[in-house]
Design an enzyme around this catalytic site. Structure first.
Site, PDB file in Angstrom:
ATOM      1  CG  PHE A  12     -70.882 -30.294  29.940  1.00 14.05           C
ATOM      2  CD1 PHE A  12     -70.618 -31.184  30.713  1.00 14.05           C
ATOM      3  CD2 PHE A  12     -70.317 -29.402  31.004  1.00 14.05           C
ATOM      4  CE1 PHE A  12     -70.989 -31.304  32.206  1.00 14.05           C
ATOM      5  CE2 PHE A  12     -69.758 -28.946  32.615  1.00 14.05           C
ATOM      6  CZ  PHE A  12     -70.047 -30.895  32.701  1.00 14.05           C
ATOM      7  CB  ILE A  13     -74.554 -27.371  30.958  1.00 14.24           C
ATOM      8  CG1 ILE A  13     -73.006 -26.715  31.763  1.00 14.24           C
ATOM      9  CG2 ILE A  13     -75.493 -26.761  31.470  1.00 14.24           C
ATOM     10  CD1 ILE A  13     -72.766 -26.006  32.182  1.00 14.24           C
ATOM     11  CG  ASP A  32     -75.561 -28.534  19.554  1.00 18.57           C
ATOM     12  OD1 ASP A  32     -74.803 -28.554  18.952  1.00 18.57           O
ATOM     13  OD2 ASP A  32     -75.954 -28.816  20.798  1.00 18.57           O
ATOM     14  CG  PHE A  34     -77.821 -32.671  17.172  1.00 18.60           C
ATOM     15  CD1 PHE A  34     -77.442 -33.639  18.221  1.00 18.60           C
ATOM     16  CD2 PHE A  34     -78.339 -31.961  16.913  1.00 18.60           C
ATOM     17  CE1 PHE A  34     -78.386 -33.391  19.256  1.00 18.60           C
ATOM     18  CE2 PHE A  34     -79.707 -31.562  17.618  1.00 18.60           C
ATOM     19  CZ  PHE A  34     -79.318 -32.665  18.901  1.00 18.60           C
ATOM     20  CB  ALA A  74     -69.961 -21.399  24.313  1.00 19.19           C
ATOM     21  CE1 TYR A 141     -66.412 -18.454  26.809  1.00 18.76           C
ATOM     22  CE2 TYR A 141     -66.206 -17.612  29.613  1.00 18.76           C
ATOM     23  CZ  TYR A 141     -66.768 -18.529  28.097  1.00 18.76           C
ATOM     24  OH  TYR A 141     -67.823 -19.976  28.635  1.00 18.76           O
ATOM     25  CG  ASN A 170     -64.794 -22.726  36.724  1.00 14.17           C
ATOM     26  OD1 ASN A 170     -64.858 -21.238  38.023  1.00 14.17           O
ATOM     27  ND2 ASN A 170     -63.808 -22.738  36.864  1.00 14.17           N
ATOM     28  NE  ARG A 208     -61.352 -19.829  38.520  1.00  9.64           N
ATOM     29  CZ  ARG A 208     -60.110 -18.732  38.074  1.00  9.64           C
ATOM     30  NH1 ARG A 208     -59.693 -18.107  39.639  1.00  9.64           N
ATOM     31  NH2 ARG A 208     -59.024 -18.109  37.081  1.00  9.64           N
TER      32      ARG A 208
END
Length: 308
Positions: A12-13, A32, A34, A74, A141, A170, A208
């Protein structure tokens, strides 16, 4: 221009980050799995490096030749880490130590680590947290993220590896996968798109700090050429929104009724977290202009476009 590795570059980021770094003229490698074979990022100039974060040899090959490493991968979410704390230790903590070892041996100049700006502070009487606030996480976490921050200090002292922990609030926005079951905004939008009721923890008063992904990346890109004065920065909007306020904004954006069903709030969730981002703002002067409603609208447009 720098040689930059983004670990988790198809996430995502990470996918937004590799696009922005590439647009900025940096030589970028995205590491990654992939698993689908298709990159999430759009830049054709980004080098795809498929690999397994759980493989020491893959990590050693990935970091070789890079000056800057962004660790944005993560293997767990807050929910999966709570369900099995040992999974977070075995995959996130231990493998990050392996990554840092590889970075130190390869002569990487700087490592930037995506920590957490919420779970790491834990429940306290205060609700607005600066980087000097006590870190008292009670979730696996958050405990894992803080453990990695401590290991970053160890590698700095022992091996001279420079690093910076980025306590991100967030994040939400386009390319966020709602099926990961992490993130109120993408999950709620997907439930509304499917005509389902929205799961809400508690009575909706939980607060948040939500930061739109484009704003977050705007803060990350200048770090490549920077010499940060601190080892930890909060990154967020600096504004708090309750769950009720978020769902109200979602209703206005989608024009759909938001039907809610309440679920119990996990004991390890913090009631209110808003980040004080003064340290970063004063050093880098980067604004966060996207309002919550604007960000939700962009996320909804991207999501419904995918469904069309």
């Amino acid at each position: 221009m720098a040689d930059v590795l983004v670990v988790g570059g198809n996430g995502f980021i990470g996918s937004h980050l590799v696009d922005a770094l590439s647009e900025g003229g940096h030589r970028v490698t995205a590491f990654d799995r992939f698993s689908t074979g298709v990159p999430t990022f759009r830049s054709s100039a980004v080098r795809m490096l498929p690999g397994d974060f759980l493989s020491r040899s893959d990590l050693e090959a990935a970091v070789r030749g890079h000056e800057v490493v962004f660790h944005f991968l993560a293997t767990t979410s807050p929910a999966t880490a709570e369900a099995d704390p040992t999974l977070d230790i075995r995959t996130n903590v231990i493998q990050t130590v392996e990554l840092l070892t590889a970075c130190a041996e390869a002569g990487v100049r700087h490592v930037y680590f995506a920590s957490t700006g919420g779970a790491i502070y834990g429940p306290q009487e205060r609700s607005d947290f600066s980087e000097t606030s006590p870190t008292l996480p009670i979730s696996p976490y958050g405990i894992g993220k803080l453990t990695i921050e401590h290991y970053l200090r160890y590698f700095g002292a022992k091996h001279g590896l420079r690093s910076t922990s980025l306590r991100i609030s967030n994040p939400y926005g386009t390319r966020q996968h709602p099926n990961r079951k992490q993130g109120l905004i993408p999950i709620a939008l997907r439930q509304i798109a499917r005509g389902e009721s929205v799961a809400r923890y508690g009575d909706g008063s939980m607060v948040r700090d939500y930061v739109y992904v484009d704003d977050l990346v705007r803060m990350l890109v200048p770090l490549v050429d920077a010499d940060p004065r601190h080892e930890v920065y909060n990154l967020g909007s600096g504004r708090g929104s309750s769950v009720t306020e978020v769902l109200d904004a979602i209703g206005r954006v989608t024009g759909a009724p938001v039907r809610v069903h309440e679920i119990p709030t996990p004991a390890t969730f913090v009631d209110r977290v808003v980040l004080d981002v003064t340290r970063f703002d004063e050093e880098f002067g980067i604004s966060v202009p996207t309002t919550l409603e604007e960000g939700i609208a962009a996320t909804w447009a991207d999501m419904t476009g995918e469904r069309a």
